[in-house]
Design a protein around this motif. Structure first.
Motif, PDB file in Angstrom:
ATOM      1  N   ASN A  13       0.880  -1.160   0.000  1.00  0.00           N
ATOM      2  CA  ASN A  13       0.000   0.000   0.000  1.00  0.00           C
ATOM      3  C   ASN A  13       0.919   1.212   0.000  1.00  0.00           C
ATOM      4  N   PHE A  14       1.027   1.876  -1.135  1.00  0.00           N
ATOM      5  CA  PHE A  14       2.036   2.916  -1.313  1.00  0.00           C
ATOM      6  C   PHE A  14       1.583   4.254  -0.751  1.00  0.00           C
ATOM      7  N   LEU A  15       2.447   4.873   0.031  1.00  0.00           N
ATOM      8  CA  LEU A  15       2.168   6.180   0.592  1.00  0.00           C
ATOM      9  C   LEU A  15       2.218   7.227  -0.522  1.00  0.00           C
ATOM     10  N   ILE A  16       1.154   8.040  -0.638  1.00  0.00           N
ATOM     11  CA  ILE A  16       1.130   9.096  -1.656  1.00  0.00           C
ATOM     12  C   ILE A  16       0.920  10.474  -1.024  1.00  0.00           C
ATOM     13  N   ASN A  17       0.707  10.502   0.296  1.00  0.00           N
ATOM     14  CA  ASN A  17       0.462  11.754   1.003  1.00  0.00           C
ATOM     15  C   ASN A  17       1.756  12.259   1.643  1.00  0.00           C
ATOM     16  N   PRO A 167      -4.813   8.492   7.713  1.00  0.00           N
ATOM     17  CA  PRO A 167      -6.037   7.991   7.075  1.00  0.00           C
ATOM     18  C   PRO A 167      -5.739   7.155   5.841  1.00  0.00           C
ATOM     19  N   LYS A 168      -6.606   6.192   5.584  1.00  0.00           N
ATOM     20  CA  LYS A 168      -6.379   5.246   4.478  1.00  0.00           C
ATOM     21  C   LYS A 168      -6.315   5.922   3.110  1.00  0.00           C
ATOM     22  N   ILE A 169      -6.870   7.138   2.993  1.00  0.00           N
ATOM     23  CA  ILE A 169      -6.808   7.845   1.708  1.00  0.00           C
ATOM     24  C   ILE A 169      -5.387   8.327   1.396  1.00  0.00           C
ATOM     25  N   SER A 170      -4.472   8.151   2.352  1.00  0.00           N
ATOM     26  CA  SER A 170      -3.073   8.554   2.145  1.00  0.00           C
ATOM     27  C   SER A 170      -2.291   7.525   1.344  1.00  0.00           C
ATOM     28  N   PHE A 171      -2.945   6.413   0.991  1.00  0.00           N
ATOM     29  CA  PHE A 171      -2.259   5.322   0.303  1.00  0.00           C
ATOM     30  C   PHE A 171      -2.922   5.004  -1.033  1.00  0.00           C
ATOM     31  N   PRO A 173      -2.849   1.492  -3.691  1.00  0.00           N
ATOM     32  CA  PRO A 173      -4.307   1.532  -3.619  1.00  0.00           C
ATOM     33  C   PRO A 173      -4.773   1.749  -2.174  1.00  0.00           C
ATOM     34  N   GLN A 174      -5.961   2.252  -2.015  1.00  0.00           N
ATOM     35  CA  GLN A 174      -6.459   2.569  -0.676  1.00  0.00           C
ATOM     36  C   GLN A 174      -6.803   1.299   0.084  1.00  0.00           C
ATOM     37  N   PRO A 175      -6.159   1.071   1.249  1.00  0.00           N
ATOM     38  CA  PRO A 175      -6.476  -0.123   2.050  1.00  0.00           C
ATOM     39  C   PRO A 175      -7.839   0.020   2.720  1.00  0.00           C
ATOM     40  N   LYS A 176      -8.287  -1.038   3.345  1.00  0.00           N
ATOM     41  CA  LYS A 176      -9.589  -1.015   4.016  1.00  0.00           C
ATOM     42  C   LYS A 176      -9.521  -0.369   5.391  1.00  0.00           C
ATOM     43  N   VAL A 177      -8.305  -0.202   5.915  1.00  0.00           N
ATOM     44  CA  VAL A 177      -8.139   0.312   7.273  1.00  0.00           C
ATOM     45  C   VAL A 177      -7.180   1.493   7.297  1.00  0.00           C
ATOM     46  N   ASP A 178      -7.283   2.300   8.350  1.00  0.00           N
ATOM     47  CA  ASP A 178      -6.360   3.407   8.548  1.00  0.00           C
ATOM     48  C   ASP A 178      -5.019   2.880   9.059  1.00  0.00           C
ATOM     49  N   ALA A 179      -4.021   3.733   8.993  1.00  0.00           N
ATOM     50  CA  ALA A 179      -2.688   3.386   9.487  1.00  0.00           C
ATOM     51  C   ALA A 179      -2.313   4.312  10.635  1.00  0.00           C
ATOM     52  N   ALA A 180      -1.152   4.062  11.209  1.00  0.00           N
ATOM     53  CA  ALA A 180      -0.621   4.921  12.268  1.00  0.00           C
ATOM     54  C   ALA A 180       0.891   4.865  12.212  1.00  0.00           C
TER      55      ALA A 180
END
Length: 272
Positions: A13-17, A167-171, A173-180
């Motif tokens: 899940n690639f970081l784009i943010n 938030p998951k929109i930072s990746f 493809p967008q994963p189903k869950v948020d990250a930290a």
């Protein structure tokens, strides 16, 4: 780079943010020319930021196609070393002082953290991104149902704190869950803070305690370690632990007290 296709089997899940990068870099306390291990560099957004800070980045990547993409984008940089390998099998003994700063592949985040912490050559610091629910398990306090073996595995070797949610929109493809983002700081001198407990014994006792998580601690230890109930209750009381508690209720200090009591009374050898 935008044409690269993600492989689900590798937990990609690639970081784009890039707005999250300053917080990661600040937490990692990057110094010029220090070695940074980055597992799963993805599209290189964090890699580039680390290089801009003057770090020497060892980017460990399993995916050959992604390595080719990274070489085209950043291969010219003298401080970047791209390593084609599964990070779980990377030999840490080749390093001296180093830190780990990475957006970890979600599917191997837990074993990777344990690999680094349980190594004889620990990193000075880890600042890593992972699934939010895994990060919350790592920092779960006594009494929290999320507390488990991973929590104790980190606590045994290090201090840990969540730096920020991602938030998951930072990746993509967008994963189903948020990250930290979590910061893990190994103790500078392992064993110097009252932890005179062998890791092998510690994890054997902890795994036994969590073998039946919803049962009271005395039941789990008795069943898994094949120790008489009265002996288990006695050793728990010597350790100042209420036998009616569950494994998730115990603090690190209580687990260490229990291990020391078990070792002192030689209970496990007696029952072999």
């Amino acid at each position: 780079m935008n044409m690269f296709k993600q492989k689900k089997s590798l937990g990609q899940n690639f970081l784009i943010n890039d707005k999250i990068l300053p917080e990661i870099l600040k937490a990692a306390e990057i110094k010029k020319d220090e070695v940074i291990i980055e597992v799963g560099p993805g599209l290189g957004i964090l890699t580039s930021a680390l290089l801009d800070k003057g770090a020497k980045v060892w980017a460990i990547e399993k995916d050959f196609e992604l390595i080719e993409t990274l070489k085209k984008a950043l291969g010219h940089h003298k401080n970047l070393k791209i390593i084609h390998q599964d990070a779980l099998f990377f030999d840490l003994s080749t390093l001296k002082k180093y830190k780990v700063v990475a957006n970890l592949p979600f599917n191997i985040a837990s074993p990777l953290i344990r690999k680094f912490l349980e190594s004889a050559n620990q990193p000075e610091l880890m600042v890593v991104m992972m699934q939010k629910e895994v990060a919350e398990k790592i920092v779960a306090q006594p009494g929290n149902s999320e507390r488990g073996i991973l929590t104790l595995a980190v606590e045994f070797y290090a201090d840990a704190e969540i730096i920020t949610d991602v938030p998951k929109i930072s990746f993509r493809p967008q994963p189903k869950v948020d990250a930290a983002v979590i910061k893990i700081k190994p103790y500078p001198h392992f064993g110097s803070e009252g932890k005179q407990v062998e890791p092998e014994l510690f994890f054997k006792i902890v795994k036994a305690g969590f073998s039946a998580k919803r049962r009271q601690i005395h039941n789990s230890l008795e069943a898994t370690l094949k120790i008489d109930k009265n002996v288990v209750i006695d050793i728990l009381k010597k350790s100042k632990i209420d036998p009616m508690l569950r494994a998730e209720d115990l603090s690190l200090k209580e687990w260490l007290n229990l291990c020391q009591a078990v070792a002192k009374d030689d209970i496990l050898k007696t029952n072999e």
